[in-house]
Design a protein around this motif. Structure first.
Motif, PDB file in Angstrom:
ATOM      1  N   ASP A   1       0.854  -1.281   0.043  1.00  0.00           N
ATOM      2  CA  ASP A   1       0.013  -0.052   0.019  1.00  0.00           C
ATOM      3  C   ASP A   1       0.761   1.345   0.138  1.00  0.00           C
ATOM      4  N   ARG A   2       0.312   2.361   0.088  1.00  0.00           N
ATOM      5  CA  ARG A   2       0.937   3.602  -0.094  1.00  0.00           C
ATOM      6  C   ARG A   2       1.976   4.113   1.280  1.00  0.00           C
ATOM      7  N   ASN A   3       1.560   3.147   2.423  1.00  0.00           N
ATOM      8  CA  ASN A   3       2.719   3.353   3.313  1.00  0.00           C
ATOM      9  C   ASN A   3       3.496   2.342   3.566  1.00  0.00           C
ATOM     10  N   GLY A   4       3.649   1.553   2.464  1.00  0.00           N
ATOM     11  CA  GLY A   4       4.785   0.509   2.234  1.00  0.00           C
ATOM     12  C   GLY A   4       4.547  -0.719   2.980  1.00  0.00           C
ATOM     13  N   ARG A   5       3.259  -1.009   3.290  1.00  0.00           N
ATOM     14  CA  ARG A   5       2.492  -2.121   4.125  1.00  0.00           C
ATOM     15  C   ARG A   5       2.256  -3.273   3.096  1.00  0.00           C
ATOM     16  N   ARG A   6       2.848  -4.583   3.303  1.00  0.00           N
ATOM     17  CA  ARG A   6       2.208  -5.652   2.449  1.00  0.00           C
ATOM     18  C   ARG A   6       0.797  -5.591   2.703  1.00  0.00           C
ATOM     19  N   VAL A   7      -0.026  -5.583   1.661  1.00  0.00           N
ATOM     20  CA  VAL A   7      -1.369  -5.529   1.892  1.00  0.00           C
ATOM     21  C   VAL A   7      -2.342  -6.675   1.016  1.00  0.00           C
ATOM     22  N   ASN A   8      -1.689  -6.966  -0.227  1.00  0.00           N
ATOM     23  CA  ASN A   8      -2.447  -7.842  -1.143  1.00  0.00           C
ATOM     24  C   ASN A   8      -3.755  -7.323  -1.242  1.00  0.00           C
ATOM     25  N   VAL A   9      -4.023  -6.361  -1.720  1.00  0.00           N
ATOM     26  CA  VAL A   9      -5.539  -5.946  -1.978  1.00  0.00           C
ATOM     27  C   VAL A   9      -5.887  -6.158  -3.394  1.00  0.00           C
ATOM     28  N   GLY A  10      -7.119  -5.926  -3.836  1.00  0.00           N
ATOM     29  CA  GLY A  10      -7.821  -6.159  -5.072  1.00  0.00           C
ATOM     30  C   GLY A  10      -8.833  -6.605  -5.383  1.00  0.00           C
ATOM     31  N   ILE A  11      -9.735  -6.059  -6.209  1.00  0.00           N
ATOM     32  CA  ILE A  11     -10.971  -6.547  -6.550  1.00  0.00           C
ATOM     33  C   ILE A  11     -10.844  -7.227  -8.072  1.00  0.00           C
ATOM     34  N   THR A  12     -11.506  -8.470  -7.982  1.00  0.00           N
ATOM     35  CA  THR A  12     -11.282  -9.133  -9.298  1.00  0.00           C
ATOM     36  C   THR A  12     -12.670  -8.668 -10.202  1.00  0.00           C
ATOM     37  N   PRO A  13     -12.364  -8.138 -11.228  1.00  0.00           N
ATOM     38  CA  PRO A  13     -13.030  -7.705 -12.261  1.00  0.00           C
ATOM     39  C   PRO A  13     -13.527  -8.889 -13.265  1.00  0.00           C
ATOM     40  N   THR A  14     -14.943  -9.201 -13.524  1.00  0.00           N
ATOM     41  CA  THR A  14     -15.205  -9.863 -14.448  1.00  0.00           C
ATOM     42  C   THR A  14     -16.335  -9.059 -15.441  1.00  0.00           C
ATOM     43  N   VAL A  15     -16.171  -9.681 -16.719  1.00  0.00           N
ATOM     44  CA  VAL A  15     -17.057  -9.170 -17.826  1.00  0.00           C
ATOM     45  C   VAL A  15     -18.269  -9.895 -18.221  1.00  0.00           C
ATOM     46  N   SER A  16     -19.381  -9.437 -18.234  1.00  0.00           N
ATOM     47  CA  SER A  16     -20.727 -10.080 -18.891  1.00  0.00           C
ATOM     48  C   SER A  16     -21.119  -9.494 -19.729  1.00  0.00           C
ATOM     49  N   VAL A  17     -21.692 -10.076 -20.801  1.00  0.00           N
ATOM     50  CA  VAL A  17     -22.771  -9.439 -21.862  1.00  0.00           C
ATOM     51  C   VAL A  17     -23.918  -9.856 -21.940  1.00  0.00           C
ATOM     52  N   GLY A  18     -24.940  -8.971 -21.705  1.00  0.00           N
ATOM     53  CA  GLY A  18     -26.460  -9.435 -21.730  1.00  0.00           C
ATOM     54  C   GLY A  18     -26.633  -9.424 -23.439  1.00  0.00           C
ATOM     55  N   SER A  19     -27.664 -10.072 -23.655  1.00  0.00           N
ATOM     56  CA  SER A  19     -28.121 -11.158 -22.758  1.00  0.00           C
ATOM     57  C   SER A  19     -27.296 -12.543 -23.064  1.00  0.00           C
ATOM     58  N   THR A  20     -26.401 -12.393 -23.803  1.00  0.00           N
ATOM     59  CA  THR A  20     -25.751 -13.567 -24.291  1.00  0.00           C
ATOM     60  C   THR A  20     -25.253 -14.224 -22.922  1.00  0.00           C
ATOM     61  N   ASP A  21     -24.713 -13.933 -21.957  1.00  0.00           N
ATOM     62  CA  ASP A  21     -24.039 -14.583 -20.744  1.00  0.00           C
ATOM     63  C   ASP A  21     -25.170 -14.963 -19.855  1.00  0.00           C
ATOM     64  N   LEU A  22     -26.308 -14.570 -19.958  1.00  0.00           N
ATOM     65  CA  LEU A  22     -27.501 -15.229 -19.096  1.00  0.00           C
ATOM     66  C   LEU A  22     -27.603 -16.478 -19.366  1.00  0.00           C
ATOM     67  N   HIS A  23     -27.327 -16.920 -20.480  1.00  0.00           N
ATOM     68  CA  HIS A  23     -27.110 -18.415 -20.961  1.00  0.00           C
ATOM     69  C   HIS A  23     -25.847 -18.879 -20.828  1.00  0.00           C
ATOM     70  N   SER A  24     -25.001 -18.443 -19.950  1.00  0.00           N
ATOM     71  CA  SER A  24     -23.792 -19.047 -19.587  1.00  0.00           C
ATOM     72  C   SER A  24     -23.367 -19.034 -18.250  1.00  0.00           C
ATOM     73  N   ILE A  25     -23.750 -17.965 -17.614  1.00  0.00           N
ATOM     74  CA  ILE A  25     -23.222 -17.532 -16.275  1.00  0.00           C
ATOM     75  C   ILE A  25     -24.062 -17.211 -15.147  1.00  0.00           C
ATOM     76  N   ALA A  26     -25.576 -16.798 -15.731  1.00  0.00           N
ATOM     77  CA  ALA A  26     -26.315 -16.362 -14.600  1.00  0.00           C
ATOM     78  C   ALA A  26     -26.822 -17.318 -13.730  1.00  0.00           C
ATOM     79  N   GLN A  27     -26.631 -18.794 -13.832  1.00  0.00           N
ATOM     80  CA  GLN A  27     -26.846 -19.579 -12.895  1.00  0.00           C
ATOM     81  C   GLN A  27     -26.034 -19.296 -11.377  1.00  0.00           C
ATOM     82  N   LEU A  28     -24.761 -19.050 -12.021  1.00  0.00           N
ATOM     83  CA  LEU A  28     -23.540 -18.873 -10.836  1.00  0.00           C
ATOM     84  C   LEU A  28     -24.061 -17.574 -10.257  1.00  0.00           C
ATOM     85  N   TYR A  29     -24.328 -16.635 -11.002  1.00  0.00           N
ATOM     86  CA  TYR A  29     -24.722 -14.980 -10.404  1.00  0.00           C
ATOM     87  C   TYR A  29     -25.921 -15.080  -9.630  1.00  0.00           C
TER      88      TYR A  29
END
Ligand code: PA5
Length: 442
Positions: free
Chosen positions: A292-320
């Motif tokens: 982080d900005r103070n030099g501490r080890r933090v291992n942060v992060g948000i994992t981004p994913t991408v979906s396209v409607g309506s296509t991915d409703l037929h592939s990943i909506a079950q999980l969501y």
């Protein structure tokens, strides 16, 4: 100019809590405001690109010069921040199927080092070169030393040289002034376009990185910048309730802190799939940090994913809708599509799917979108909606500027530097070592 709208009633967070978190962003809003008066001296310098008339005029004159060569193809050689923004805008505005619609200039992207990809690009353009038609190469690399970009450029330049005596006229190098690539390009007589030093790859779409190729293809780059400027001015507002970047960053941050470490960008528009990839890079590379900005080890992060409607409703909506409660969703919708097609009435077909006779595809997609949001709501899956008026340059400019400033604010809340990518160096170092035939240091 119609505005981008933000809806966050379904974020499942009380407004006062969002605003309390947004209060913490004030110092960073101040820094972005200061960056505007400081030109290109600050890490946040990309916020100045929408105002830079000198840069725009330079880009426009190079576009004019290269258009006079009547190129049939433009090959963009670059990777990551050096091509994802261009691809995102090109597909959003000109359409995913652009090359198949007989445009005056077709565009090809040479990013990774894959013989099949680069070989096919060569196969596609060679007939044009053989007929003495013209092909432009635009190498885009801020550092000028990215392995993939340099390797692909050398192969494609070699091809161009075999067909064109005046090959120099057909090469544009977009890079940092005085970098090794810049100096080589000047020495070899190529056209150069400068990326302002403090504008990093993933924040560079409104610099010559994106503006030159997009303008050449016919995208109205002034409008892209006008949209970006309008959004920038909103995103530096100290009236937090009216500052969409501060609101979204706060919502995203609270959910991350509460265990939702996946952020899905769910685009209800097929032409925006590559915009999703651009958002994915922006979030992952800017916020995924070990230190982080103070030099501490933090291992942060948000994992981004991408979906396209309506296509991915037929592939990943079950999980969501059935899987773990570890995601926060941003739906991105388009209020007005370019074309309006209707399902024709046809004898015997009405019972297959009742209710679609005579409806437009837009109405059907909208029904699916509303249905999806309702399902998320019933399941208490938090989401926000970013609604774009259309896929015009102004709307796309607004959206991309929003995401970039939002990322700066999220970096502030997470206390990490959203402008560097020190850990990417780890693989780059290893790659250079392997290519140089050296052993691993023990
Ligand atoms: O956003 C970034 O900084 C990176 O994705 C870079 O754009 C990418 O690594 C390519 O680097 P360069 O433009 O130096 O070739």
């Amino acid at each position: 100019m119609e505005n981008l709208k933000l809806f966050y009633e379904d974020a499942l967070l009380p407004k006062d809590r969002i605003l309390k978190t947004a209060e913490k962003i004030r110092p960073e809003i101040e820094r972005v405001r200061n960056a505007i008066s400081r030109g290109y001296d600050d890490d946040r310098a990309s916020v100045n690109l929408p105002d830079d008339e000198e840069m725009l005029n330079t880009v426009k004159s190079v576009i004019e010069e290269k258009l006079s060569l009547e190129p049939k193809y433009l090959i963009i050689i670059g990777i990551g921040g050096s091509n994802l923004g261009t691809l995102a805008v090109q597909e959003a505005i000109l359409g995913k199927l652009y090359n198949l619609m007989n445009p005056p200039i077709k565009v090809l992207y040479a990013d990774t080092v894959d013989s099949d990809l680069i070989g096919n690009i060569m196969k596609i353009v060679k007939p044009t070169l053989k007929r003495d038609g013209n092909v432009l190469l635009n190498i885009v690399s801020k550092s000028g030393i990215t392995t993939e970009t340099v390797a692909n450029f050398r192969i494609l330049l070699d091809m161009l040289r075999k067909y064109k005596k005046e090959y120099k006229d057909y090469v544009v190098a977009t890079c940092d002034r005085d970098s090794e690539l810049w100096n080589l390009a000047v020495k070899d007589g190529f056209t150069t376009l400068e990326i302002p030093l403090k504008v990093g790859g993933r924040y560079s779409v409104f610099s010559p990185v994106g503006l030159f190729p997009l303008g050449l293809l016919g995208v109205r780059i002034e409008n892209l910048l006008k949209g970006a400027k309008r959004m920038r001015d909103k995103c530096i507002s100290t009236d937090l309730e009216r500052n969409p970047a501060a609101i979204i960053a706060s919502i995203q941050f609270i959910h991350y802190k509460e265990g939702k470490n996946i952020s899905d960008f769910f685009f209800f528009s097929s032409d925006l799939e590559s915009m999703g990839k651009w958002c994915r890079q922006l979030m992952a590379e800017s916020l995924g940090k070990e230190i982080d900005r103070n030099g501490r080890r933090v291992n942060v992060g948000i994992t981004p994913t991408v979906s396209v409607g309506s296509t991915d409703l037929h592939s990943i909506a079950q999980l969501y809708l059935g899987g773990p409660y570890d995601k926060f969703t941003t739906f991105i919708s388009i209020r007005d599509s370019r074309l309006h097609l209707h399902v024709p009435k046809m004898d015997g077909y009405s019972d297959l799917v009742p209710g679609i006779d005579g409806k437009s595809l837009g109405e059907i997609l909208n029904a699916i979108f509303e249905g999806t949001k309702e399902a998320f709501r019933k399941d208490k899956r938090p989401f926000i909606e970013v609604s774009l008026p259309d896929k015009s340059e102004r709307s796309i400019g607004q959206f991309m500027q929003l995401k970039m400033i939002e990322t700066m604010y999220l970096g502030h809340l997470l206390n990490v530097n959203p402008f560097d990518q020190p850990d990417v160096e780890k693989y780059k170092r290893e790659t250079r070592r392997i290519l140089a035939g050296k052993k691993t240091a023990q």
